[in-house]
Design a protein around this motif. Sequence first.
Motif, PDB file in Angstrom:
ATOM      1  N   GLN A 199       5.419  -9.490   1.470  1.00 44.08           N
ATOM      2  CA  GLN A 199       6.244  -9.985   2.579  1.00 44.08           C
ATOM      3  C   GLN A 199       6.074  -9.123   3.819  1.00 44.08           C
ATOM      4  O   GLN A 199       5.920  -9.632   4.938  1.00 44.08           O
ATOM      5  N   THR A 200       6.108  -7.792   3.626  1.00 39.74           N
ATOM      6  CA  THR A 200       5.975  -6.897   4.779  1.00 39.74           C
ATOM      7  C   THR A 200       4.636  -7.106   5.462  1.00 39.74           C
ATOM      8  O   THR A 200       4.566  -7.213   6.698  1.00 39.74           O
ATOM      9  N   LEU A 201       3.552  -7.194   4.663  1.00 40.77           N
ATOM     10  CA  LEU A 201       2.217  -7.362   5.241  1.00 40.77           C
ATOM     11  C   LEU A 201       2.099  -8.665   6.011  1.00 40.77           C
ATOM     12  O   LEU A 201       1.671  -8.688   7.173  1.00 40.77           O
ATOM     13  N   PHE A 202       2.477  -9.781   5.378  1.00 40.82           N
ATOM     14  CA  PHE A 202       2.299 -11.084   6.021  1.00 40.82           C
ATOM     15  C   PHE A 202       3.171 -11.222   7.257  1.00 40.82           C
ATOM     16  O   PHE A 202       2.739 -11.774   8.272  1.00 40.82           O
ATOM     17  N   SER A 203       4.429 -10.710   7.189  1.00 43.60           N
ATOM     18  CA  SER A 203       5.282 -10.857   8.366  1.00 43.60           C
ATOM     19  C   SER A 203       4.798  -9.964   9.504  1.00 43.60           C
ATOM     20  O   SER A 203       4.850 -10.373  10.674  1.00 43.60           O
ATOM     21  N   SER A 204       4.260  -8.768   9.183  1.00 41.48           N
ATOM     22  CA  SER A 204       3.701  -7.936  10.250  1.00 41.48           C
ATOM     23  C   SER A 204       2.494  -8.617  10.877  1.00 41.48           C
ATOM     24  O   SER A 204       2.333  -8.622  12.106  1.00 41.48           O
ATOM     25  N   ALA A 205       1.638  -9.226  10.029  1.00 42.20           N
ATOM     26  CA  ALA A 205       0.467  -9.920  10.560  1.00 42.20           C
ATOM     27  C   ALA A 205       0.892 -11.058  11.473  1.00 42.20           C
ATOM     28  O   ALA A 205       0.322 -11.260  12.551  1.00 42.20           O
ATOM     29  N   SER A 206       1.919 -11.816  11.041  1.00 42.53           N
ATOM     30  CA  SER A 206       2.394 -12.935  11.849  1.00 42.53           C
ATOM     31  C   SER A 206       2.921 -12.451  13.196  1.00 42.53           C
ATOM     32  O   SER A 206       2.597 -13.011  14.252  1.00 42.53           O
ATOM     33  N   LEU A 207       3.713 -11.366  13.171  1.00 42.30           N
ATOM     34  CA  LEU A 207       4.276 -10.825  14.409  1.00 42.30           C
ATOM     35  C   LEU A 207       3.168 -10.332  15.342  1.00 42.30           C
ATOM     36  O   LEU A 207       3.177 -10.625  16.548  1.00 42.30           O
ATOM     37  N   THR A 247      11.594 -13.151  16.779  1.00 44.25           N
ATOM     38  CA  THR A 247      12.902 -12.598  16.416  1.00 44.25           C
ATOM     39  C   THR A 247      13.058 -12.514  14.897  1.00 44.25           C
ATOM     40  O   THR A 247      13.470 -11.479  14.345  1.00 44.25           O
ATOM     41  N   ILE A 248      12.728 -13.626  14.215  1.00 47.46           N
ATOM     42  CA  ILE A 248      12.928 -13.659  12.762  1.00 47.46           C
ATOM     43  C   ILE A 248      12.010 -12.656  12.066  1.00 47.46           C
ATOM     44  O   ILE A 248      12.415 -11.964  11.126  1.00 47.46           O
ATOM     45  N   MET A 249      10.753 -12.551  12.534  1.00 48.41           N
ATOM     46  CA  MET A 249       9.848 -11.588  11.917  1.00 48.41           C
ATOM     47  C   MET A 249      10.341 -10.164  12.141  1.00 48.41           C
ATOM     48  O   MET A 249      10.180  -9.297  11.287  1.00 48.41           O
ATOM     49  N   GLY A 250      10.970  -9.933  13.297  1.00 51.12           N
ATOM     50  CA  GLY A 250      11.574  -8.637  13.550  1.00 51.12           C
ATOM     51  C   GLY A 250      12.736  -8.338  12.619  1.00 51.12           C
ATOM     52  O   GLY A 250      13.092  -7.169  12.429  1.00 51.12           O
ATOM     53  N   LEU A 251      13.361  -9.385  12.037  1.00 51.32           N
ATOM     54  CA  LEU A 251      14.398  -9.159  11.028  1.00 51.32           C
ATOM     55  C   LEU A 251      13.797  -8.976   9.642  1.00 51.32           C
ATOM     56  O   LEU A 251      14.271  -8.159   8.842  1.00 51.32           O
ATOM     57  N   VAL A 252      12.737  -9.770   9.347  1.00 43.34           N
ATOM     58  CA  VAL A 252      12.173  -9.772   7.987  1.00 43.34           C
ATOM     59  C   VAL A 252      11.466  -8.461   7.693  1.00 43.34           C
ATOM     60  O   VAL A 252      11.567  -7.933   6.579  1.00 43.34           O
ATOM     61  N   ILE A 253      10.756  -7.906   8.688  1.00 47.01           N
ATOM     62  CA  ILE A 253       9.950  -6.709   8.423  1.00 47.01           C
ATOM     63  C   ILE A 253      10.807  -5.534   7.953  1.00 47.01           C
ATOM     64  O   ILE A 253      10.539  -4.966   6.894  1.00 47.01           O
TER      65      ILE A 253
END
Lengths: 152, 152
Positions: B20-28, B48-54
């Motif tokens: 999750q951390t890897l994919f959301s950082s890549a998306s951001l 915004t959401i990726m900034g919450l998920v990471i």
Amino acid sequence: MEEVPGSVGTSGGFSLRLGQTLFSSASLLLMSLGVEFYSYTAFCYLVTIMGLVIPWSFTLALVDGYSVLVKCPVRQPGILLIIAAGDWVLSVLTLAAACSTASVVDLLLHSGGSYCPPKCCSRYQLSAAMAFLTWFLSLASALLNLWLLPSL
Amino acid sequence: MEEVPGSVGTSGGFSLRLGQTLFSSASLLLMSLGVEFYSYTAFCYLVTIMGLVIPWSFTLALVDGYSVLVKCPVRQPGILLIIAAGDWVLSVLTLAAACSTASVVDLLLHSGGSYCPPKCCSRYQLSAAMAFLTWFLSLASALLNLWLLPSL
């Protein structure tokens, strides 16, 4: 065995299904009546999903209404599992359709008036709002049926 | 007490959080590096959401890694309830962000080349795909933690 209000075969469940049928029909009608929805992928997707949700909710509303009338709720674990799984899948699909529609409408509204006459855009917005309401009721049904499942 | 693979405090759970951390950082990163994302509501929402998920996934990855190392998994029902609820909320928000981004990118691609240079659009598409992968892993975490909850 305890009774979960809002699950299959209760009057609460019947109201939830009736609400889902009403809101999804309203969303489908607002999107498709006299509006050229087929030029946008997100709107076609919304129409497809609403075409799945309406028969599903309507059938389960009939089942719930019948169960309440004859006072004999459905309690077979297999059937309940299918209903809960179907509710979850449809609730995820409805959320996806509602978000896609809302973001495309927002983009059309803010990209200037050339793409979208004001009357059409407000109809699209209402349709997206109805889809969100359908999602909310569908999530409630899914959660309550999932809650009922382990007690069988 | 049984052990659910992939739940909090197992090596499976650690891998899920790391993914999750890897994919959301890549998306951001794909969305925000050198691209003018703030002109579209859906893209701002994704950021915004990726900034919450990471931070959420990263913190729980640290907790899981620590639990695996000291062989002492978290088993307090209160903490597990908070983690499961947070996972559910973030998974719904991630799905919404991914769908919005995907539909807006699709609209930009099909409305002609004036809005979106081909290089930017493929980056937006990749970013939406990464957001969908994040949603998938986040849903897996949420389901497995919910499965663990009644056994406590």
